[in-house]
Design a protein around this motif. Structure first.
Motif, PDB file in Angstrom:
ATOM      1  N   PHE A  47       0.835  -1.211   0.000  1.00 59.97           N
ATOM      2  CA  PHE A  47       0.000   0.000   0.000  1.00 59.97           C
ATOM      3  C   PHE A  47       0.869   1.261   0.000  1.00 59.97           C
ATOM      4  CE2 PHE A  47      -3.572  -2.665   1.671  1.00 59.97           C
ATOM      5  CZ  PHE A  47      -4.491  -2.333   0.691  1.00 59.97           C
ATOM      6  N   GLN A  48       1.911   1.269   0.837  1.00 58.66           N
ATOM      7  CA  GLN A  48       2.791   2.438   0.912  1.00 58.66           C
ATOM      8  C   GLN A  48       3.538   2.646  -0.402  1.00 58.66           C
ATOM      9  OE1 GLN A  48       5.304   1.823   4.314  1.00 58.66           O
ATOM     10  NE2 GLN A  48       3.623   1.942   5.782  1.00 58.66           N
ATOM     11  N   ASP A  49       4.014   1.553  -0.997  1.00 59.37           N
ATOM     12  CA  ASP A  49       4.749   1.665  -2.256  1.00 59.37           C
ATOM     13  C   ASP A  49       3.847   2.180  -3.373  1.00 59.37           C
ATOM     14  OD1 ASP A  49       7.226   0.994  -3.864  1.00 59.37           O
ATOM     15  OD2 ASP A  49       5.750  -0.224  -4.906  1.00 59.37           O
ATOM     16  N   LYS A  50       2.596   1.711  -3.420  1.00 59.81           N
ATOM     17  CA  LYS A  50       1.653   2.190  -4.443  1.00 59.81           C
ATOM     18  C   LYS A  50       1.393   3.683  -4.284  1.00 59.81           C
ATOM     19  CE  LYS A  50       0.182  -1.431  -6.908  1.00 59.81           C
ATOM     20  NZ  LYS A  50       0.076  -1.454  -8.378  1.00 59.81           N
ATOM     21  N   LEU A  51       1.203   4.129  -3.048  1.00 60.67           N
ATOM     22  CA  LEU A  51       0.965   5.552  -2.793  1.00 60.67           C
ATOM     23  C   LEU A  51       2.163   6.393  -3.226  1.00 60.67           C
ATOM     24  CD1 LEU A  51      -0.615   7.913  -1.508  1.00 60.67           C
ATOM     25  CD2 LEU A  51       0.430   7.293   0.683  1.00 60.67           C
ATOM     26  N   ILE A  52       3.360   5.960  -2.855  1.00 58.72           N
ATOM     27  CA  ILE A  52       4.566   6.712  -3.211  1.00 58.72           C
ATOM     28  C   ILE A  52       4.782   6.707  -4.718  1.00 58.72           C
ATOM     29  CG2 ILE A  52       7.078   6.724  -2.988  1.00 58.72           C
ATOM     30  CD1 ILE A  52       6.717   5.672  -0.144  1.00 58.72           C
ATOM     31  N   THR A  53       4.534   5.565  -5.363  1.00 58.98           N
ATOM     32  CA  THR A  53       4.719   5.469  -6.812  1.00 58.98           C
ATOM     33  C   THR A  53       3.775   6.401  -7.555  1.00 58.98           C
ATOM     34  OG1 THR A  53       5.461   3.174  -6.633  1.00 58.98           O
ATOM     35  CG2 THR A  53       4.688   3.902  -8.787  1.00 58.98           C
ATOM     36  N   ARG A  54       2.491   6.438  -7.133  1.00 57.41           N
ATOM     37  CA  ARG A  54       1.534   7.337  -7.791  1.00 57.41           C
ATOM     38  C   ARG A  54       1.946   8.794  -7.617  1.00 57.41           C
ATOM     39  NH1 ARG A  54      -2.385   3.633  -5.673  1.00 57.41           N
ATOM     40  NH2 ARG A  54      -2.690   4.982  -3.868  1.00 57.41           N
ATOM     41  N   SER A  55       2.419   9.145  -6.413  1.00 55.84           N
ATOM     42  CA  SER A  55       2.842  10.523  -6.171  1.00 55.84           C
ATOM     43  C   SER A  55       4.069  10.878  -7.003  1.00 55.84           C
ATOM     44  CB  SER A  55       3.137  10.725  -4.677  1.00 55.84           C
ATOM     45  OG  SER A  55       3.513  12.053  -4.410  1.00 55.84           O
ATOM     46  N   LYS A  56       5.032   9.952  -7.112  1.00 58.18           N
ATOM     47  CA  LYS A  56       6.233  10.217  -7.900  1.00 58.18           C
ATOM     48  C   LYS A  56       5.929  10.295  -9.392  1.00 58.18           C
ATOM     49  CE  LYS A  56       9.779   8.372  -4.785  1.00 58.18           C
ATOM     50  NZ  LYS A  56      10.843   7.357  -4.590  1.00 58.18           N
ATOM     51  N   ASP A  57       4.937   9.553  -9.847  1.00 58.71           N
ATOM     52  CA  ASP A  57       4.563   9.622 -11.257  1.00 58.71           C
ATOM     53  C   ASP A  57       4.088  11.019 -11.642  1.00 58.71           C
ATOM     54  OD1 ASP A  57       5.223   6.999 -11.689  1.00 58.71           O
ATOM     55  OD2 ASP A  57       3.177   6.240 -11.462  1.00 58.71           O
ATOM     56  N   VAL A  58       3.467  11.720 -10.688  1.00 59.56           N
ATOM     57  CA  VAL A  58       2.932  13.049 -10.963  1.00 59.56           C
ATOM     58  C   VAL A  58       3.920  14.144 -10.591  1.00 59.56           C
ATOM     59  CG1 VAL A  58       1.030  14.654 -10.490  1.00 59.56           C
ATOM     60  CG2 VAL A  58       0.591  12.199 -10.616  1.00 59.56           C
ATOM     61  N   LEU A  59       4.477  14.069  -9.387  1.00 62.09           N
ATOM     62  CA  LEU A  59       5.361  15.129  -8.893  1.00 62.09           C
ATOM     63  C   LEU A  59       6.827  14.887  -9.215  1.00 62.09           C
ATOM     64  CD1 LEU A  59       3.762  15.746  -5.376  1.00 62.09           C
ATOM     65  CD2 LEU A  59       3.325  16.962  -7.516  1.00 62.09           C
ATOM     66  N   GLY A  60       7.133  13.716  -9.748  1.00 64.38           N
ATOM     67  CA  GLY A  60       8.510  13.407 -10.096  1.00 64.38           C
ATOM     68  C   GLY A  60       9.290  12.804  -8.937  1.00 64.38           C
ATOM     69  N   HIS A  61      10.415  12.200  -9.267  1.00 56.26           N
ATOM     70  CA  HIS A  61      11.283  11.620  -8.240  1.00 56.26           C
ATOM     71  C   HIS A  61      12.112  12.678  -7.531  1.00 56.26           C
ATOM     72  CE1 HIS A  61      10.166   8.098 -10.560  1.00 56.26           C
ATOM     73  NE2 HIS A  61      10.689   7.320  -9.630  1.00 56.26           N
ATOM     74  N   GLY A  62      12.152  13.866  -8.098  1.00 51.92           N
ATOM     75  CA  GLY A  62      12.884  14.957  -7.485  1.00 51.92           C
ATOM     76  C   GLY A  62      12.654  16.242  -8.245  1.00 51.92           C
ATOM     77  N   VAL A  63      13.194  17.321  -7.723  1.00 52.73           N
ATOM     78  CA  VAL A  63      13.033  18.630  -8.356  1.00 52.73           C
ATOM     79  C   VAL A  63      14.282  19.460  -8.092  1.00 52.73           C
ATOM     80  CG1 VAL A  63      11.920  19.679  -6.340  1.00 52.73           C
ATOM     81  CG2 VAL A  63      11.448  20.591  -8.619  1.00 52.73           C
ATOM     82  N   VAL A  64      14.630  20.286  -9.068  1.00 54.13           N
ATOM     83  CA  VAL A  64      15.737  21.232  -8.916  1.00 54.13           C
ATOM     84  C   VAL A  64      15.127  22.617  -8.754  1.00 54.13           C
ATOM     85  CG1 VAL A  64      17.841  22.171  -9.909  1.00 54.13           C
ATOM     86  CG2 VAL A  64      17.184  19.805 -10.402  1.00 54.13           C
TER      87      VAL A  64
END
Length: 391
Positions: A47-64
Protein backbone atom coordinates in the motif's frame (compact mmCIF):
# COMPACT_ATOMS: atom_id res chain seq x y z
CA UNK A 1 24.34 -39.10 19.07
CA UNK A 2 22.45 -35.83 18.70
CA UNK A 3 20.15 -37.47 16.14
CA UNK A 4 19.05 -40.05 18.72
CA UNK A 5 18.29 -37.35 21.25
CA UNK A 6 16.32 -35.39 18.64
CA UNK A 7 14.22 -38.46 17.87
CA UNK A 8 13.60 -38.98 21.56
CA UNK A 9 12.48 -35.36 22.13
CA UNK A 10 10.21 -35.39 19.07
CA UNK A 11 8.61 -38.71 20.01
CA UNK A 12 8.01 -37.49 23.53
CA UNK A 13 6.31 -34.29 22.33
CA UNK A 14 4.07 -35.90 19.70
CA UNK A 15 3.62 -39.56 20.72
CA UNK A 16 4.13 -39.99 24.46
CA UNK A 17 1.07 -40.58 26.61
CA UNK A 18 2.18 -37.70 28.82
CA UNK A 19 3.07 -35.46 25.86
CA UNK A 20 3.15 -31.76 26.61
CA UNK A 21 0.48 -29.94 24.58
CA UNK A 22 1.33 -26.46 25.86
CA UNK A 23 4.72 -26.58 24.12
CA UNK A 24 3.06 -27.72 20.89
CA UNK A 25 0.55 -24.85 21.09
CA UNK A 26 3.41 -22.41 21.71
CA UNK A 27 5.09 -23.65 18.52
CA UNK A 28 1.82 -23.07 16.66
CA UNK A 29 1.79 -19.52 18.05
CA UNK A 30 5.37 -19.01 16.84
CA UNK A 31 4.34 -20.32 13.41
CA UNK A 32 1.42 -17.87 13.23
CA UNK A 33 3.59 -14.98 14.44
CA UNK A 34 6.19 -15.38 11.68
CA UNK A 35 3.56 -15.92 8.97
CA UNK A 36 1.34 -13.02 9.98
CA UNK A 37 4.33 -10.68 10.42
CA UNK A 38 5.46 -11.29 6.83
CA UNK A 39 1.93 -10.99 5.43
CA UNK A 40 1.22 -7.77 7.30
CA UNK A 41 4.59 -6.22 6.40
CA UNK A 42 4.11 -7.13 2.74
CA UNK A 43 0.56 -5.76 2.68
CA UNK A 44 1.47 -2.48 4.37
CA UNK A 45 4.59 -2.17 2.23
CA UNK A 46 2.52 -2.72 -0.90
CA UNK A 47 0.00 0.00 0.00
CA UNK A 48 2.79 2.44 0.91
CA UNK A 49 4.75 1.67 -2.26
CA UNK A 50 1.65 2.19 -4.44
CA UNK A 51 0.96 5.55 -2.79
CA UNK A 52 4.57 6.71 -3.21
CA UNK A 53 4.72 5.47 -6.81
CA UNK A 54 1.53 7.34 -7.79
CA UNK A 55 2.84 10.52 -6.17
CA UNK A 56 6.23 10.22 -7.90
CA UNK A 57 4.56 9.62 -11.26
CA UNK A 58 2.93 13.05 -10.96
CA UNK A 59 5.36 15.13 -8.89
CA UNK A 60 8.51 13.41 -10.10
CA UNK A 61 11.28 11.62 -8.24
CA UNK A 62 12.88 14.96 -7.48
CA UNK A 63 13.03 18.63 -8.36
CA UNK A 64 15.74 21.23 -8.92
CA UNK A 65 14.85 24.58 -7.36
CA UNK A 66 16.55 27.41 -9.23
CA UNK A 67 17.75 30.85 -8.19
CA UNK A 68 18.86 31.91 -11.67
CA UNK A 69 15.57 31.74 -13.55
CA UNK A 70 16.10 33.13 -17.06
CA UNK A 71 14.66 30.55 -19.41
CA UNK A 72 17.52 30.46 -21.93
CA UNK A 73 20.15 29.42 -19.40
CA UNK A 74 17.74 26.97 -17.74
CA UNK A 75 16.83 25.32 -21.07
CA UNK A 76 20.52 25.04 -21.88
CA UNK A 77 21.12 23.36 -18.51
CA UNK A 78 18.25 20.93 -19.16
CA UNK A 79 19.75 20.07 -22.55
CA UNK A 80 23.05 19.24 -20.84
CA UNK A 81 21.28 17.14 -18.21
CA UNK A 82 19.49 15.14 -20.89
CA UNK A 83 22.79 14.42 -22.63
CA UNK A 84 24.27 13.04 -19.41
CA UNK A 85 21.13 11.12 -18.30
CA UNK A 86 19.16 10.23 -21.46
CA UNK A 87 16.92 7.74 -19.60
CA UNK A 88 15.62 10.41 -17.20
CA UNK A 89 12.98 12.97 -18.15
CA UNK A 90 13.84 16.55 -17.15
CA UNK A 91 10.86 18.89 -17.35
CA UNK A 92 11.21 22.69 -17.37
CA UNK A 93 8.51 24.29 -15.21
CA UNK A 94 7.42 27.44 -13.47
CA UNK A 95 5.64 26.67 -10.20
CA UNK A 96 3.43 29.28 -8.57
CA UNK A 97 0.60 29.41 -6.03
CA UNK A 98 -2.51 31.19 -7.26
CA UNK A 99 -6.31 31.25 -7.11
CA UNK A 100 -8.62 29.47 -9.52
CA UNK A 101 -11.95 31.19 -10.09
CA UNK A 102 -14.95 29.82 -11.94
CA UNK A 103 -17.92 32.14 -11.61
CA UNK A 104 -18.67 32.49 -7.89
CA UNK A 105 -16.46 29.50 -6.97
CA UNK A 106 -12.83 30.08 -6.00
CA UNK A 107 -10.08 27.76 -4.78
CA UNK A 108 -6.33 28.00 -4.04
CA UNK A 109 -4.22 26.03 -6.53
CA UNK A 110 -0.60 25.16 -7.18
CA UNK A 111 0.13 25.80 -10.85
CA UNK A 112 2.68 23.72 -12.76
CA UNK A 113 3.49 25.59 -15.96
CA UNK A 114 5.19 23.06 -18.25
CA UNK A 115 7.40 23.92 -21.20
CA UNK A 116 5.92 21.75 -23.97
CA UNK A 117 7.72 23.49 -26.82
CA UNK A 118 11.17 22.07 -26.04
CA UNK A 119 10.22 18.76 -24.41
CA UNK A 120 7.57 16.08 -24.27
CA UNK A 121 5.02 15.88 -21.49
CA UNK A 122 5.61 13.48 -18.56
CA UNK A 123 4.02 10.03 -18.75
CA UNK A 124 1.00 10.93 -16.59
CA UNK A 125 0.01 13.58 -19.18
CA UNK A 126 0.86 11.53 -22.27
CA UNK A 127 -2.00 11.65 -24.76
CA UNK A 128 -3.49 14.77 -23.15
CA UNK A 129 -3.92 17.95 -25.18
CA UNK A 130 -2.34 20.65 -23.01
CA UNK A 131 -3.34 23.77 -24.90
CA UNK A 132 -4.28 25.86 -21.87
CA UNK A 133 -5.35 24.01 -18.68
CA UNK A 134 -5.57 20.45 -17.34
CA UNK A 135 -7.24 19.96 -13.96
CA UNK A 136 -7.77 16.97 -11.64
CA UNK A 137 -11.30 15.65 -11.22
CA UNK A 138 -11.68 16.53 -7.52
CA UNK A 139 -10.68 20.16 -8.08
CA UNK A 140 -12.97 20.44 -11.11
CA UNK A 141 -15.89 19.15 -9.08
CA UNK A 142 -15.02 21.51 -6.22
CA UNK A 143 -15.33 24.65 -8.38
CA UNK A 144 -18.05 23.21 -10.67
CA UNK A 145 -15.75 23.28 -13.69
CA UNK A 146 -16.47 21.30 -16.88
CA UNK A 147 -14.63 20.70 -20.14
CA UNK A 148 -14.58 23.80 -22.29
CA UNK A 149 -15.27 26.22 -19.42
CA UNK A 150 -13.23 29.42 -19.30
CA UNK A 151 -11.84 30.14 -15.84
CA UNK A 152 -9.52 32.73 -14.32
CA UNK A 153 -6.12 32.21 -12.73
CA UNK A 154 -5.38 34.99 -10.24
CA UNK A 155 -1.93 35.69 -8.78
CA UNK A 156 -2.14 37.83 -5.61
CA UNK A 157 1.67 38.12 -5.54
CA UNK A 158 1.71 39.94 -8.91
CA UNK A 159 -0.22 43.21 -9.14
CA UNK A 160 -0.69 46.06 -11.58
CA UNK A 161 -0.01 49.33 -9.74
CA UNK A 162 -1.52 51.36 -12.60
CA UNK A 163 -4.96 50.04 -11.60
CA UNK A 164 -4.44 50.41 -7.85
CA UNK A 165 -2.53 47.22 -7.02
CA UNK A 166 -5.09 44.87 -8.56
CA UNK A 167 -3.90 41.22 -8.69
CA UNK A 168 -3.10 40.05 -12.18
CA UNK A 169 -5.19 37.36 -13.77
CA UNK A 170 -5.31 35.36 -16.96
CA UNK A 171 -8.26 33.53 -18.54
CA UNK A 172 -7.77 29.91 -19.60
CA UNK A 173 -10.00 27.17 -20.97
CA UNK A 174 -10.23 23.72 -19.41
CA UNK A 175 -8.85 21.25 -21.96
CA UNK A 176 -8.92 17.98 -20.05
CA UNK A 177 -9.61 16.37 -16.66
CA UNK A 178 -7.36 13.70 -15.13
CA UNK A 179 -7.38 11.50 -12.04
CA UNK A 180 -4.07 10.89 -10.26
CA UNK A 181 -5.52 8.89 -7.32
CA UNK A 182 -3.43 11.00 -4.92
CA UNK A 183 -5.90 13.10 -2.85
CA UNK A 184 -3.55 16.00 -2.03
CA UNK A 185 -2.74 16.37 -5.74
CA UNK A 186 -6.27 15.95 -7.07
CA UNK A 187 -7.62 18.76 -4.90
CA UNK A 188 -4.87 21.34 -5.30
CA UNK A 189 -2.65 20.99 -8.42
CA UNK A 190 -3.24 22.08 -12.03
CA UNK A 191 -1.09 22.09 -15.19
CA UNK A 192 -0.86 24.81 -17.84
CA UNK A 193 1.44 25.87 -20.68
CA UNK A 194 4.52 27.84 -19.64
CA UNK A 195 3.82 30.93 -21.84
CA UNK A 196 0.49 31.50 -20.03
CA UNK A 197 2.19 31.93 -16.65
CA UNK A 198 5.09 33.88 -18.11
CA UNK A 199 2.48 36.25 -19.53
CA UNK A 200 0.88 36.48 -16.08
CA UNK A 201 4.10 37.27 -14.22
CA UNK A 202 5.52 39.33 -17.15
CA UNK A 203 8.87 37.47 -17.00
CA UNK A 204 10.48 34.75 -19.11
CA UNK A 205 11.44 32.73 -16.06
CA UNK A 206 11.68 29.01 -15.17
CA UNK A 207 12.06 28.25 -11.45
CA UNK A 208 11.89 24.45 -11.43
CA UNK A 209 13.34 21.45 -13.20
CA UNK A 210 11.20 18.45 -12.38
CA UNK A 211 12.93 15.07 -12.61
CA UNK A 212 10.94 11.97 -13.64
CA UNK A 213 12.98 8.83 -13.08
CA UNK A 214 15.42 7.39 -10.55
CA UNK A 215 18.51 9.51 -10.18
CA UNK A 216 21.49 10.17 -7.92
CA UNK A 217 21.01 13.37 -5.95
CA UNK A 218 24.74 13.83 -5.39
CA UNK A 219 25.66 13.37 -9.06
CA UNK A 220 22.95 15.73 -10.35
CA UNK A 221 23.81 18.35 -7.72
CA UNK A 222 27.50 18.14 -8.58
CA UNK A 223 26.76 18.52 -12.29
CA UNK A 224 24.51 21.55 -11.73
CA UNK A 225 27.11 23.24 -9.52
CA UNK A 226 29.73 22.67 -12.18
CA UNK A 227 27.72 23.89 -15.19
CA UNK A 228 25.24 26.36 -13.68
CA UNK A 229 27.23 27.81 -10.84
CA UNK A 230 27.32 26.78 -7.19
CA UNK A 231 24.35 27.99 -5.20
CA UNK A 232 22.11 28.56 -8.24
CA UNK A 233 20.27 25.25 -8.06
CA UNK A 234 19.29 22.90 -5.23
CA UNK A 235 18.30 19.29 -5.84
CA UNK A 236 15.56 17.85 -3.63
CA UNK A 237 14.34 14.26 -3.82
CA UNK A 238 10.70 13.29 -3.37
CA UNK A 239 11.58 12.12 0.14
CA UNK A 240 13.12 15.50 0.97
CA UNK A 241 9.90 17.26 -0.03
CA UNK A 242 7.62 14.87 1.86
CA UNK A 243 9.52 14.27 5.09
CA UNK A 244 6.36 14.26 7.19
CA UNK A 245 4.74 11.53 5.09
CA UNK A 246 7.94 9.46 5.02
CA UNK A 247 8.23 9.80 8.82
CA UNK A 248 4.57 8.82 9.27
CA UNK A 249 4.98 5.70 7.12
CA UNK A 250 8.14 4.74 9.01
CA UNK A 251 6.35 5.27 12.32
CA UNK A 252 3.49 3.07 11.11
CA UNK A 253 5.94 0.26 10.36
CA UNK A 254 7.66 0.73 13.72
CA UNK A 255 4.39 0.54 15.66
CA UNK A 256 3.36 -2.58 13.74
CA UNK A 257 6.71 -4.22 14.44
CA UNK A 258 6.50 -3.29 18.14
CA UNK A 259 3.05 -4.90 18.43
CA UNK A 260 4.34 -8.10 16.86
CA UNK A 261 7.38 -8.14 19.12
CA UNK A 262 5.07 -7.91 22.14
CA UNK A 263 2.87 -10.66 20.71
CA UNK A 264 5.89 -12.87 20.07
CA UNK A 265 7.08 -12.25 23.64
CA UNK A 266 3.73 -13.56 24.90
CA UNK A 267 4.14 -16.62 22.70
CA UNK A 268 7.66 -17.09 24.06
CA UNK A 269 6.33 -16.92 27.61
CA UNK A 270 4.11 -19.85 26.66
CA UNK A 271 7.19 -21.57 25.25
CA UNK A 272 9.01 -21.01 28.54
CA UNK A 273 6.08 -22.38 30.54
CA UNK A 274 5.83 -25.36 28.23
CA UNK A 275 9.56 -26.01 28.48
CA UNK A 276 9.45 -25.90 32.29
CA UNK A 277 6.73 -28.54 32.30
CA UNK A 278 8.49 -30.52 29.55
CA UNK A 279 11.84 -30.58 31.38
CA UNK A 280 10.16 -31.60 34.64
CA UNK A 281 8.67 -34.63 32.85
CA UNK A 282 11.87 -35.77 31.12
CA UNK A 283 14.31 -35.10 33.96
CA UNK A 284 14.24 -38.77 34.99
CA UNK A 285 15.02 -39.86 31.44
CA UNK A 286 17.88 -37.34 31.26
CA UNK A 287 19.27 -38.76 34.49
CA UNK A 288 19.05 -42.24 32.96
CA UNK A 289 21.00 -41.06 29.90
CA UNK A 290 23.59 -39.60 32.25
CA UNK A 291 23.94 -42.95 34.06
CA UNK A 292 24.38 -44.71 30.69
CA UNK A 293 27.36 -42.49 29.88
CA UNK A 294 26.08 -39.30 28.31
CA UNK A 295 27.82 -36.29 29.83
CA UNK A 296 25.81 -33.46 31.34
CA UNK A 297 27.27 -31.00 28.80
CA UNK A 298 26.18 -33.21 25.88
CA UNK A 299 22.68 -33.56 27.29
CA UNK A 300 22.36 -29.80 27.70
CA UNK A 301 23.74 -29.16 24.21
CA UNK A 302 21.43 -31.75 22.67
CA UNK A 303 18.46 -30.15 24.41
CA UNK A 304 19.56 -26.65 23.31
CA UNK A 305 20.16 -27.72 19.70
CA UNK A 306 16.76 -29.38 19.63
CA UNK A 307 14.99 -26.23 20.84
CA UNK A 308 16.88 -24.06 18.33
CA UNK A 309 16.11 -26.47 15.48
CA UNK A 310 12.45 -26.67 16.48
CA UNK A 311 12.16 -22.84 16.53
CA UNK A 312 14.04 -22.54 13.24
CA UNK A 313 11.84 -25.08 11.46
CA UNK A 314 8.65 -23.58 12.91
CA UNK A 315 9.57 -20.06 11.76
CA UNK A 316 10.60 -21.31 8.31
CA UNK A 317 7.30 -23.16 7.94
CA UNK A 318 5.49 -19.95 8.92
CA UNK A 319 7.37 -17.93 6.27
CA UNK A 320 6.70 -20.61 3.64
CA UNK A 321 2.99 -20.54 4.45
CA UNK A 322 3.01 -16.74 4.27
CA UNK A 323 4.67 -16.84 0.83
CA UNK A 324 2.05 -19.32 -0.38
CA UNK A 325 -0.78 -17.15 0.97
CA UNK A 326 0.64 -14.04 -0.74
CA UNK A 327 1.00 -15.89 -4.06
CA UNK A 328 -2.60 -17.11 -3.87
CA UNK A 329 -3.88 -13.60 -3.07
CA UNK A 330 -1.87 -12.13 -5.96
CA UNK A 331 -2.98 -14.80 -8.41
CA UNK A 332 -6.70 -14.62 -7.71
CA UNK A 333 -6.70 -10.84 -6.99
CA UNK A 334 -9.48 -10.91 -4.42
CA UNK A 335 -11.16 -7.49 -4.15
CA UNK A 336 -11.19 -7.05 -0.40
CA UNK A 337 -11.19 -3.26 -0.04
CA UNK A 338 -14.41 -1.20 -0.41
CA UNK A 339 -15.24 0.45 -3.75
CA UNK A 340 -14.18 3.93 -2.61
CA UNK A 341 -10.57 2.76 -2.15
CA UNK A 342 -8.05 3.25 -4.97
CA UNK A 343 -6.58 -0.24 -4.49
CA UNK A 344 -9.40 -2.78 -4.32
CA UNK A 345 -6.94 -5.67 -3.97
CA UNK A 346 -4.10 -5.81 -1.47
CA UNK A 347 -0.87 -4.93 -3.35
CA UNK A 348 1.60 -7.21 -1.57
CA UNK A 349 5.28 -6.28 -1.79
CA UNK A 350 7.72 -8.84 -0.39
CA UNK A 351 11.16 -7.41 0.35
CA UNK A 352 14.36 -8.99 1.62
CA UNK A 353 14.26 -6.69 4.65
CA UNK A 354 10.71 -7.83 5.43
CA UNK A 355 11.69 -11.50 5.20
CA UNK A 356 14.71 -10.97 7.47
CA UNK A 357 12.63 -9.11 10.07
CA UNK A 358 9.86 -11.73 9.91
CA UNK A 359 12.44 -14.44 10.55
CA UNK A 360 14.70 -12.73 13.09
CA UNK A 361 12.02 -11.29 15.39
CA UNK A 362 10.18 -14.54 16.33
CA UNK A 363 13.27 -16.74 16.08
CA UNK A 364 15.44 -14.35 18.09
CA UNK A 365 12.90 -13.95 20.88
CA UNK A 366 12.27 -17.71 20.99
CA UNK A 367 16.02 -18.35 21.07
CA UNK A 368 16.55 -15.98 24.01
CA UNK A 369 13.69 -17.49 26.03
CA UNK A 370 14.92 -21.03 25.26
CA UNK A 371 18.41 -20.18 26.51
CA UNK A 372 16.85 -18.71 29.64
CA UNK A 373 14.94 -21.92 30.24
CA UNK A 374 18.06 -24.06 29.75
CA UNK A 375 20.04 -21.92 32.19
CA UNK A 376 17.27 -22.26 34.78
CA UNK A 377 17.16 -26.02 34.21
CA UNK A 378 20.93 -26.21 34.66
CA UNK A 379 20.75 -24.36 38.00
CA UNK A 380 17.74 -26.13 39.48
CA UNK A 381 18.31 -29.75 38.43
CA UNK A 382 20.95 -32.22 39.55
CA UNK A 383 21.02 -35.75 38.12
CA UNK A 384 22.44 -37.15 41.35
CA UNK A 385 19.70 -35.58 43.43
CA UNK A 386 17.10 -36.90 40.96
CA UNK A 387 18.45 -40.44 41.33
CA UNK A 388 18.59 -40.14 45.13
CA UNK A 389 14.98 -38.93 45.21
CA UNK A 390 13.89 -41.98 43.19
CA UNK A 391 15.82 -44.40 45.43
Amino acid sequence: MYKSFFNYFLRYIFRAKTRQRLLFLAMVGLFISSASLLVLQSGMGGFQDKLITRSKDVLGHGVVRLKRKDDKSVLKLISELRKNWPDIHFQAEYEIEALLRNGSYISPVLIHAFDIKNSELPNFLKGKDLRELISPFDLSRKVKMQLGDTVSLISPSHVDSFFGDIPRKVSVMLDDIIVTDVPEIDIFHIWVRLPLIQNLIRKRDINRIRIYGKFSKEKVQSFINKTFGEGNGYVLTWEDQHKTLVHALALENTVMLFLFVVMTCLVSLCITSGLHIFTSKIKVDLASFWILGASKVKLERAFMYFLIAMSFITVCLGLTTAFSFIKVMDYFSFQIMPANFVDRTIPFKVTLEGVIVSFCVPFGISFVFSLFNISQFRKSHSHIEEIRSLS
